[in-house]
Design a protein around this motif. Structure first.
Motif, PDB file in Angstrom:
ATOM      1  N   ALA A  14       6.419 -25.526 -25.783  1.00  0.00           N
ATOM      2  CA  ALA A  14       7.326 -25.045 -24.741  1.00  0.00           C
ATOM      3  C   ALA A  14       8.598 -24.458 -25.330  1.00  0.00           C
ATOM      4  O   ALA A  14       9.142 -23.493 -24.803  1.00  0.00           O
ATOM      5  CB  ALA A  14       7.668 -26.180 -23.783  1.00  0.00           C
ATOM      6  N   GLY A  15       9.057 -25.006 -26.437  1.00  0.00           N
ATOM      7  CA  GLY A  15      10.272 -24.512 -27.062  1.00  0.00           C
ATOM      8  C   GLY A  15      10.043 -23.418 -28.085  1.00  0.00           C
ATOM      9  O   GLY A  15      10.959 -23.050 -28.815  1.00  0.00           O
ATOM     10  N   MET A  40       1.399 -27.023 -20.269  1.00  0.00           N
ATOM     11  CA  MET A  40       1.942 -26.020 -21.190  1.00  0.00           C
ATOM     12  C   MET A  40       2.685 -24.926 -20.437  1.00  0.00           C
ATOM     13  O   MET A  40       3.811 -24.575 -20.802  1.00  0.00           O
ATOM     14  CB  MET A  40       0.815 -25.423 -22.036  1.00  0.00           C
ATOM     15  CG  MET A  40       0.279 -26.356 -23.089  1.00  0.00           C
ATOM     16  SD  MET A  40      -1.231 -25.762 -23.874  1.00  0.00           S
ATOM     17  CE  MET A  40      -0.749 -24.179 -24.510  1.00  0.00           C
ATOM     18  N   THR A  41       2.077 -24.394 -19.388  1.00  0.00           N
ATOM     19  CA  THR A  41       2.723 -23.292 -18.672  1.00  0.00           C
ATOM     20  C   THR A  41       3.949 -23.754 -17.893  1.00  0.00           C
ATOM     21  O   THR A  41       4.974 -23.072 -17.882  1.00  0.00           O
ATOM     22  CB  THR A  41       1.735 -22.604 -17.710  1.00  0.00           C
ATOM     23  OG1 THR A  41       1.181 -23.579 -16.824  1.00  0.00           O
ATOM     24  CG2 THR A  41       0.626 -21.910 -18.466  1.00  0.00           C
ATOM     25  N   SER A  42       3.850 -24.917 -17.256  1.00  0.00           N
ATOM     26  CA  SER A  42       4.995 -25.375 -16.465  1.00  0.00           C
ATOM     27  C   SER A  42       6.171 -25.762 -17.356  1.00  0.00           C
ATOM     28  O   SER A  42       7.317 -25.436 -17.054  1.00  0.00           O
ATOM     29  CB  SER A  42       4.597 -26.539 -15.567  1.00  0.00           C
ATOM     30  OG  SER A  42       4.243 -27.666 -16.333  1.00  0.00           O
ATOM     31  N   ASP A  48      12.121 -22.002 -20.725  1.00  0.00           N
ATOM     32  CA  ASP A  48      12.618 -20.627 -20.726  1.00  0.00           C
ATOM     33  C   ASP A  48      13.696 -20.420 -19.663  1.00  0.00           C
ATOM     34  O   ASP A  48      14.696 -19.745 -19.912  1.00  0.00           O
ATOM     35  CB  ASP A  48      11.472 -19.645 -20.513  1.00  0.00           C
ATOM     36  CG  ASP A  48      10.541 -19.565 -21.719  1.00  0.00           C
ATOM     37  OD1 ASP A  48      10.950 -19.996 -22.825  1.00  0.00           O
ATOM     38  OD2 ASP A  48       9.408 -19.070 -21.547  1.00  0.00           O
ATOM     39  N   ALA A  49      13.501 -21.020 -18.488  1.00  0.00           N
ATOM     40  CA  ALA A  49      14.506 -20.893 -17.428  1.00  0.00           C
ATOM     41  C   ALA A  49      15.815 -21.565 -17.821  1.00  0.00           C
ATOM     42  O   ALA A  49      16.901 -21.032 -17.579  1.00  0.00           O
ATOM     43  CB  ALA A  49      13.973 -21.489 -16.129  1.00  0.00           C
ATOM     44  N   LEU A  50      15.725 -22.738 -18.436  1.00  0.00           N
ATOM     45  CA  LEU A  50      16.938 -23.442 -18.855  1.00  0.00           C
ATOM     46  C   LEU A  50      17.657 -22.709 -19.983  1.00  0.00           C
ATOM     47  O   LEU A  50      18.885 -22.677 -20.032  1.00  0.00           O
ATOM     48  CB  LEU A  50      16.602 -24.868 -19.297  1.00  0.00           C
ATOM     49  CG  LEU A  50      16.223 -25.823 -18.174  1.00  0.00           C
ATOM     50  CD1 LEU A  50      15.746 -27.151 -18.754  1.00  0.00           C
ATOM     51  CD2 LEU A  50      17.391 -26.050 -17.241  1.00  0.00           C
TER      52      LEU A  50
END
Length: 95
Positions: A14-15, A40-42, A48-50
């Motif tokens: 995710a990062g 993985m997608t969530s 990415d939003a943060l």
């Protein structure tokens, strides 16, 4: 690799912290596991939003309001201020 290890690698995925090979292997494993693919997608979307959020903008009024609330709750906060120049010792330069 086993599915338990893939679950532990999701936060690195995710990062965007995994190598290309590991990321590709994780995506391949996610093709067979719907739960892993969802995580993985969530989680990547959340990270990415943060990271794209600029964060809060505090004005002086906001800062003072937060300080007053903390003082009202009994917090002993002393904001850092530079030491006044008249309280500093002047040392002679030895040559």
């Amino acid at each position: 690799m086993n599915n338990d290890l893939y679950q532990k690698l999701v936060d690195l995925y995710a990062g965007h912290e995994l190598s290309d090979e590991l990321e590709q292997e994780l995506e391949t494993a996610a093709a067979d596991d719907a739960n892993l693919a969802f995580e993985m997608t969530s989680l990547r979307g959340t990270v990415d939003a943060l990271q794209s959020d600029p964060g809060p903008k505090f004005t002086e009024e906001s800062y003072q309001r937060i300080l007053m609330k903390l003082y009202a709750r009994g917090a002993a906060i002393q904001p850092k201020a530079p030491a006044p120049a008249h309280l500093q010792y002047h040392l002679p330069i030895m040559g």
